[in-house]
Scaffold this motif. Structure first.
Motif, PDB file in Angstrom:
ATOM      1  N   UNK A   1     -22.992 -25.211   0.526  1.00  0.00           N
ATOM      2  CA  UNK A   1     -23.291 -25.397   1.950  1.00  0.00           C
ATOM      3  C   UNK A   1     -22.051 -25.121   2.805  1.00  0.00           C
ATOM      4  N   UNK A   2     -20.910 -25.645   2.349  1.00  0.00           N
ATOM      5  CA  UNK A   2     -19.659 -25.464   3.096  1.00  0.00           C
ATOM      6  C   UNK A   2     -19.343 -23.978   3.231  1.00  0.00           C
ATOM      7  N   UNK A   3     -19.465 -23.237   2.113  1.00  0.00           N
ATOM      8  CA  UNK A   3     -19.114 -21.815   2.120  1.00  0.00           C
ATOM      9  C   UNK A   3     -19.917 -21.023   3.132  1.00  0.00           C
ATOM     10  N   UNK A   4     -21.225 -21.248   3.173  1.00  0.00           N
ATOM     11  CA  UNK A   4     -22.080 -20.538   4.138  1.00  0.00           C
ATOM     12  C   UNK A   4     -21.718 -20.930   5.567  1.00  0.00           C
ATOM     13  N   UNK A   5     -21.420 -22.228   5.784  1.00  0.00           N
ATOM     14  CA  UNK A   5     -21.040 -22.685   7.125  1.00  0.00           C
ATOM     15  C   UNK A   5     -19.740 -22.006   7.575  1.00  0.00           C
ATOM     16  N   UNK A   6     -18.769 -21.923   6.672  1.00  0.00           N
ATOM     17  CA  UNK A   6     -17.489 -21.281   7.010  1.00  0.00           C
ATOM     18  C   UNK A   6     -17.693 -19.821   7.380  1.00  0.00           C
ATOM     19  N   UNK A   7     -18.472 -19.113   6.567  1.00  0.00           N
ATOM     20  CA  UNK A   7     -18.731 -17.695   6.835  1.00  0.00           C
ATOM     21  C   UNK A   7     -19.441 -17.514   8.176  1.00  0.00           C
ATOM     22  N   UNK A   8     -20.384 -18.409   8.469  1.00  0.00           N
ATOM     23  CA  UNK A   8     -21.153 -18.309   9.715  1.00  0.00           C
ATOM     24  C   UNK A   8     -20.283 -18.620  10.925  1.00  0.00           C
ATOM     25  N   UNK A   9     -19.442 -19.635  10.808  1.00  0.00           N
ATOM     26  CA  UNK A   9     -18.527 -19.974  11.909  1.00  0.00           C
ATOM     27  C   UNK A   9     -17.556 -18.827  12.172  1.00  0.00           C
ATOM     28  N   UNK A  10     -17.061 -18.233  11.090  1.00  0.00           N
ATOM     29  CA  UNK A  10     -16.172 -17.083  11.240  1.00  0.00           C
ATOM     30  C   UNK A  10     -16.876 -15.925  11.927  1.00  0.00           C
ATOM     31  N   UNK A  11     -18.128 -15.699  11.538  1.00  0.00           N
ATOM     32  CA  UNK A  11     -18.930 -14.627  12.140  1.00  0.00           C
ATOM     33  C   UNK A  11     -19.120 -14.875  13.636  1.00  0.00           C
ATOM     34  N   UNK A  12     -19.482 -16.098  14.001  1.00  0.00           N
ATOM     35  CA  UNK A  12     -19.651 -16.439  15.424  1.00  0.00           C
ATOM     36  C   UNK A  12     -18.334 -16.259  16.168  1.00  0.00           C
ATOM     37  N   UNK A  13     -17.230 -16.615  15.485  1.00  0.00           N
ATOM     38  CA  UNK A  13     -15.925 -16.552  16.129  1.00  0.00           C
ATOM     39  C   UNK A  13     -15.378 -15.160  16.345  1.00  0.00           C
ATOM     40  N   UNK A  14     -16.041 -14.147  15.795  1.00  0.00           N
ATOM     41  CA  UNK A  14     -15.547 -12.773  15.990  1.00  0.00           C
ATOM     42  C   UNK A  14     -15.776 -12.278  17.412  1.00  0.00           C
ATOM     43  N   UNK A  15     -16.693 -12.913  18.155  1.00  0.00           N
ATOM     44  CA  UNK A  15     -16.965 -12.477  19.527  1.00  0.00           C
ATOM     45  C   UNK A  15     -16.471 -13.519  20.521  1.00  0.00           C
ATOM     46  N   UNK A  16     -16.115 -13.059  21.706  1.00  0.00           N
ATOM     47  CA  UNK A  16     -15.676 -13.966  22.776  1.00  0.00           C
ATOM     48  C   UNK A  16     -16.805 -14.929  23.128  1.00  0.00           C
ATOM     49  N   UNK A  17     -18.011 -14.395  23.220  1.00  0.00           N
ATOM     50  CA  UNK A  17     -19.160 -15.240  23.560  1.00  0.00           C
ATOM     51  C   UNK A  17     -19.357 -16.327  22.513  1.00  0.00           C
ATOM     52  N   UNK A  18     -19.185 -15.968  21.237  1.00  0.00           N
ATOM     53  CA  UNK A  18     -19.310 -16.938  20.162  1.00  0.00           C
ATOM     54  C   UNK A  18     -18.264 -18.030  20.260  1.00  0.00           C
ATOM     55  N   UNK A  19     -17.026 -17.648  20.583  1.00  0.00           N
ATOM     56  CA  UNK A  19     -15.941 -18.626  20.769  1.00  0.00           C
ATOM     57  C   UNK A  19     -16.302 -19.613  21.892  1.00  0.00           C
ATOM     58  N   UNK A  20     -16.812 -19.086  22.982  1.00  0.00           N
ATOM     59  CA  UNK A  20     -17.153 -19.935  24.126  1.00  0.00           C
ATOM     60  C   UNK A  20     -18.300 -20.895  23.794  1.00  0.00           C
ATOM     61  N   UNK A  21     -19.270 -20.406  23.007  1.00  0.00           N
ATOM     62  CA  UNK A  21     -20.391 -21.256  22.593  1.00  0.00           C
ATOM     63  C   UNK A  21     -19.886 -22.422  21.751  1.00  0.00           C
ATOM     64  N   UNK A  22     -18.974 -22.145  20.822  1.00  0.00           N
ATOM     65  CA  UNK A  22     -18.417 -23.198  19.972  1.00  0.00           C
ATOM     66  C   UNK A  22     -17.587 -24.187  20.783  1.00  0.00           C
ATOM     67  N   UNK A  23     -16.809 -23.662  21.736  1.00  0.00           N
ATOM     68  CA  UNK A  23     -15.958 -24.522  22.566  1.00  0.00           C
ATOM     69  C   UNK A  23     -16.788 -25.497  23.395  1.00  0.00           C
ATOM     70  N   UNK A  24     -17.963 -25.057  23.825  1.00  0.00           N
ATOM     71  CA  UNK A  24     -18.828 -25.906  24.667  1.00  0.00           C
ATOM     72  C   UNK A  24     -19.307 -27.157  23.935  1.00  0.00           C
ATOM     73  N   UNK A  25     -19.293 -27.132  22.611  1.00  0.00           N
ATOM     74  CA  UNK A  25     -19.794 -28.298  21.864  1.00  0.00           C
ATOM     75  C   UNK A  25     -18.775 -29.435  21.803  1.00  0.00           C
TER      76      UNK A  25
END
Length: 504
Positions: free
Chosen positions: A311-335
Motif C-alpha cells: 500500500x505504501x509503495x503505490x501511495x508513494x508512486x502516486x504522490x510523486x506522480x501528482x507532484x510532477x505538475x504545479x497543479x498537483x503540488x497546489x492540490x496537495x498543499x491545500x490539504x
C-alpha cells in the motif's frame, strides 16, 4: 559477396547432413552489413533453407531460423509477401516455437506495410492463425501474435476484416479458452482501441469492451485486479477516457475505493484502483480529479500511513506522480496538515526500512520538490522550500547522510533530491551555507558506479544551468562546477590516476 552466398546455398542443397554448411552460411551472413545484405540477397532463392526447417534435428532448425532471420530482416515487406508468403504461412504451423516466432515477426512487418497488408487480408487463414496463436502457451508467441493483429487493425480494411467478418466469432471462441487467454484478447482490444476513436468504435460495437468493463465488479478479485490494469491502459488516450466517462466507469471505480474498507480482499485490487485515478489526474487535471473524486486523494494519504509495504509503495508512486505538475503540488498543499503528516512519513521511510521503499520515497520527494525555472514564482518557491524543511530539522544533512550509505540506488535517489532543489535559489543558499557541501558535490571519488556518476553530473548540470547560481554560490565554486561539467561525468584526474596506480 552475392556469389559466395549463392555458392553456400548451392552446397547446402546437395548435402545430406548440412549442419557444417549452415554454420558456415550463418558466419558469412554475420560478417555482411544489413545494407549490403539487402542488395546481395534480394533476388536469391531461399527455398533450400525453408525446406530444411522440416526436420526433427533441433540444431539444424535453429541454424535455419538464425539464417532466415538475418536475411528476411534485410528484405522489404513487399518482397516478402511477393516471394515468401507461402513459406511464412507454413511456418505458422511449425511445431518449433522459434520458427513460429520467426514467421509471426515477418508477418508483423508485412501488416505494417500498406501494400503488403492487402495480401495478408486476402488470406483469412493467416489472420485466423494469428488469432489462434493468442492461446499459445509460449508467451513470446502469443505476444507476437497480439502485436501483429494490433498492427493489422491500423487500417480500416484491417478493422473490417477483424470485426466485420466471421473472424470476430473466432476471436470470441478463442477468448473462451481460459482466463489467461481472455485477458490476452482484452490486451489486444485495448491496444486497438487506443489507436483512434474509430478503432475504439469497432471494439465497442463488438461488445468486447463492455465485457471487459463488467469484469471490474466480478466475484474473482484477481480477475478484478487484472481488469483495472486493462481499463487504466484504455484511459491513456483522450478518446478512451471520454468513452469510460460516458460509461460511468470513473464513478464505479470511485465507489469501489469507497467500498474497499469493508472488503478483506481489497488489498489485491485497491492499488490498481488508485493507480487508475493517479494516471487520470495527470492526463486530465489533478485538481478536477481530486475534487470530483475526493475518496481517491483521501485513500492515497491513508495508504501512505498504512503499515502494508504494498500500500505504501503505490501511495508513494502516486504522490510523486501528482507532484510532477504545479497543479498537483497546489492540490496537495491545500490539504494542509494531512499532507504534512504524509510528508513526514515519507521522510521517515526514506531514512530507514526496506531499500525498495526508501528508494521510492526518495524518488517521490524528488518529484514533489522539482520546480522548473519557468515555474519558479515566489509562491511556488516558498511551497517547495517549506516542504523540504518539513523533512527534518537539518534536511540537507539528512539527505546527504542517505547518499553516503553503501547502496548505489539510495545514493542516486538522494542525489535526485539535491538535483531537484539545485536550480532553486533557496536550495542553493542552503547548499552554500552547509559546511563542506560544495566539496561533497565536486568530489568525484564518491559513487563509483555509472549510475552514480550520471546522477552527480545531473546535479552539477542543474546548478550550473541556474541563473542565480553564480551569484549565490560565488565565482570560485561556480567556475569549478563549470569545469566539472565540461570534463564530463566519467573524468578521472591525472593525480587520482597516479595515486591509484601507485596503490596497485
Amino acid at each position: 559477396m552475392a556469389a559466395s552466398i549463392d555458392s553456400l546455398l548451392e552446397e547446402i542443397s546437395g548435402v545430406e547432413d548440412p549442419i557444417e554448411e549452415l554454420q558456415g552460411l550463418k558466419t558469412a551472413l554475420l560478417s555482411i552489413p544489413v545494407s549490403a545484405l539487402r542488395d546481395s540477397v534480394g533476388g536469391r532463392r531461399l527455398g533450400v533453407i525453408f525446406s530444411l526447417l522440416n526436420s526433427d534435428h533441433r540444431e539444424q532448425v535453429q541454424l535455419c531460423v538464425d539464417i532466415l532471420e538475418r536475411i528476411l530482416m534485410a528484405l522489404s515487406p513487399e518482397h516478402l509477401v511477393q516471394n515468401y508468403r507461402v513459406e511464412l504461412q507454413a511456418g505458422l504451423n511449425h511445431p518449433n516455437e522459434n520458427v513460429k516466432i520467426l514467421a509471426l515477426t515477418q508477418i508483423g512487418r508485412m501488416v505494417e506495410h500498406p501494400d503488403a497488408v492487402t495480401e495478408i487480408l486476402h488470406n483469412p487463414d493467416i489472420v485466423r492463425s494469428l488469432i489462434h496463436y493468442i492461446e499459445e502457451e509460449n508467451i513470446a508467441v502469443a505476444k507476437q501474435a497480439i502485436h501483429s493483429l494490433s498492427k493489422l487493425s491500423h487500417s480500416k480494411t484491417g478493422l473490417d476484416k477483424l470485426f466485420h467478418s466471421d473472424l470476430l466469432r473466432v476471436v470470441k471462441e478463442v477468448m473462451a479458452t481460459s482466463d489467461v487467454v481472455r485477458y490476452r484478447i482484452y490486451e489486444l482490444v485495448v491496444e486497438i482501441s487506443s489507436v483512434s476513436p474509430i478503432s475504439l468504435g469497432y471494439c465497442a460495437n463488438s461488445s468486447l469492451i463492455s465485457q471487459l468493463l463488467c469484469e471490474l465488479t466480478g466475484d474473482d478479485v484477481l480477475i478484478r485486479a487484472t481488469a483495472i490494469e486493462m481499463v487504466t491502459s484504455l484511459a491513456h488516450s483522450q478518446h478512451g477516457r471520454q468513452y469510460l466517462a460516458k460509461q460511468g466507469i470513473m464513478d464505479k471505480i470511485s465507489n469501489m475505493i469507497r467500498g474497499a474498507d469493508t472488503d478483506p480482499l481489497s488489498s489485491l485490487y485497491l492499488p490498481g484502483l488508485v493507480k487508475f485515478f493517479g494516471n487520470l489526474a495527470i492526463a486530465d487535471s489533478p485538481q478536477q480529479v481530486c475534487e470530483t473524486y475526493p475518496v481517491f486523494q483521501n485513500k492515497v494519504f491513508e495508504m501512505a500511513l498504512d503499515p502494508d509495504p504494498a500500500m505504501i509503495g503505490v501511495a508513494l508512486d502516486t504522490l510523486g506522480l501528482l507532484g510532477t505538475t504545479v497543479e498537483g503540488k497546489q492540490v496537495l498543499q491545500k490539504t494542509g496538515e494531512k499532507f504534512k503528516a504524509v510528508l513526514l512519513r515519507m521522510s521517515q521511510l526514506a531514512g530507514s526500512g526496506a531499500t525498495e521503499l526508501r528508494v521510492r520515497s526518495l524518488d517521490a520527494i524528488s518529484q514533489l520538490l522539482t520546480l522548473e525555472p519557468e515555474q519558479q514564482t515566489e509562491d511556488l518557491l516558498a511551497l517547495t522550500e517549506s516542504w523540504f524543511r518539513l523533512l527534518s530539522n537539518q534536511p540537507i544533512d539528512m539527505v546527504r547522510n542517505i547518499s553516503t550509505q553503501p547502496f548505489p540506488e539510495l545514493h542516486c535517489g538522494a542525489l535526485g533530491i539535491f538535483t531537484a532543489i539545485a536550480c532553486q535559489p533557496w536550495g542553493q543558499k542552503l547548499m552554500i551555507s552547509n559546511p563542506g557541501f560544495m566539496e561533497f558535490i565536486l568530489d568525484r571519488t564518491m559513487g563509483q558506479t555509472k549510475e552514480a556518476k550520471d546522477a552527480k553530473f545531473e546535479l552539477v548540470g542543474s546548478l550550473v544551468s541556474s541563473s542565480t547560481a553564480a551569484a549565490i554560490l560565488g565565482s570560485q565554486y561556480y567556475l569549478r562546477l563549470k569545469t566539472y561539467l565540461r570534463e564530463g561525468p566519467y573524468y578521472v584526474s591525472a593525480v587520482a590516476l597516479v595515486s591509484t596506480e601507485g596503490a596497485d
